[in-house]
Design an enzyme around this catalytic site. Structure first.
Site, PDB file in Angstrom:
ATOM      1  N   CYS A  81      -0.752   3.573  -1.832  1.00 40.74           N
ATOM      2  CA  CYS A  81      -0.672   3.668  -0.431  1.00 40.74           C
ATOM      3  C   CYS A  81      -1.538   2.640   0.486  1.00 40.74           C
ATOM      4  O   CYS A  81      -1.483   1.377   0.555  1.00 40.74           O
ATOM      5  CB  CYS A  81      -0.972   4.969  -0.078  1.00 40.74           C
ATOM      6  SG  CYS A  81      -0.273   5.718   1.809  1.00 40.74           S
ATOM      7  N   HIS A 166       2.537   8.369  -3.961  1.00 42.75           N
ATOM      8  CA  HIS A 166       1.379   9.007  -4.309  1.00 42.75           C
ATOM      9  C   HIS A 166       1.452   9.937  -5.690  1.00 42.75           C
ATOM     10  O   HIS A 166       1.523  11.061  -5.759  1.00 42.75           O
ATOM     11  CB  HIS A 166       0.914   9.891  -3.307  1.00 42.75           C
ATOM     12  CG  HIS A 166      -0.038   9.155  -2.073  1.00 42.75           C
ATOM     13  ND1 HIS A 166      -1.034   8.898  -2.303  1.00 42.75           N
ATOM     14  CD2 HIS A 166       0.670   9.147  -0.822  1.00 42.75           C
ATOM     15  CE1 HIS A 166      -1.401   8.521  -0.923  1.00 42.75           C
ATOM     16  NE2 HIS A 166      -0.282   8.514  -0.123  1.00 42.75           N
ATOM     17  N   GLU A 168      -0.585  10.654  -7.727  1.00 41.28           N
ATOM     18  CA  GLU A 168      -1.779  11.265  -8.084  1.00 41.28           C
ATOM     19  C   GLU A 168      -2.072  12.663  -7.595  1.00 41.28           C
ATOM     20  O   GLU A 168      -2.753  13.436  -7.974  1.00 41.28           O
ATOM     21  CB  GLU A 168      -3.029  10.604  -7.616  1.00 41.28           C
ATOM     22  CG  GLU A 168      -3.406  10.671  -6.128  1.00 41.28           C
ATOM     23  CD  GLU A 168      -2.665  10.025  -5.132  1.00 41.28           C
ATOM     24  OE1 GLU A 168      -3.053   9.693  -3.970  1.00 41.28           O
ATOM     25  OE2 GLU A 168      -1.448   9.397  -5.466  1.00 41.28           O
TER      26      GLU A 168
END
Length: 221
Positions: A81, A166, A168
């Protein structure tokens, strides 16, 4: 990372399970960045609420500058990002909001290009939280596209990657983001907390599979 409360989430845990120690630094609160990559196998710049265009912030300028070190030393790099946007800006590409003010907050489809088929077996419904997107730098390779923000993943050189989404984010992080930044869920394109969590149950297993495959490809053996 970019805030004292930042969490490397599933990316950090997956890197640890592959035998690496994490050296976590937050330049926004004064942590220095390394001057060489001699003691590091790879580097990740995560997301954050600030902009890659925040040139008035010393730490954004420092993070933009260190991209040159990663590329010159061919250090495996992953920008997530904001980290992808910082690399794009470091290479002269534009970072800006959607022309109609659309945000991607929630799960959105990411589709591989022909060049991205080695990293994406199929379209991926991935978690997103951003208001800005990046242009593809000169000499970079576009790996994945999206409907609202057309550039979703790219590669520079041998092993530097920028992704808009994302991987994560854990369920706990998803809930925390959607609660702390609930005011953003009324923005154009944003999905409600309930839709995000329902979509997570449906799509997160494929995101985890994608992340494991990517890390196996990306990290030094």
């Amino acid at each position: 990372m970019h805030q004292a409360s930042s969490d490397p989430g599933r990316v950090g845990e997956a890197i640890r399970t592959r035998g690496y120690e994490l050296d976590m630094r937050i330049p926004a609160i004064g942590d220095p960045l390394p001057t060489t990559m001699d003691d590091h196998a790879a580097a990740v710049i995560f997301g954050g609420p600030m902009s890659a265009n925040d040139d008035h912030e010393d730490y954004i300028r420092e993070e933009t500058k260190i991209i040159d070190l990663f590329l010159k030393t061919e250090t495996p790099y992953l920008g997530i990002c904001l980290g992808a946007q910082i690399m794009a800006r470091a290479l002269g590409a534009k970072v800006s909001e959607h022309p109609e003010g659309v945000r991607e907050i929630g799960y959105y489809c990411v589709s591989p290009t022909d060049e991205g088929n080695d990293l994406f077996d199929a379209p991926l419904n991935a978690y997103q939280w951003h208001r800005e997107g990046f242009e593809i730098p000169a000499d970079a390779t576009l790996l994945a596209t999206g409907d609202y923000f057309p550039n979703q993943a790219y590669r520079v050189g041998k092993n530097a990657y920028g992704i808009q989404f994302h991987p994560e984010v854990t369920e706990a992080m998803n809930k925390r983001w959607a609660t702390k930044a609930a005011h953003m869920l009324s923005d154009p394109g944003a999905q409600s907390k309930e839709i995000q969590l329902r979509s997570r149950r449906k799509y997160d297993p494929e995101v985890k599979i994608w992340l494991d495959k990517f890390l196996d490809h990306w990290l030094p053996v």
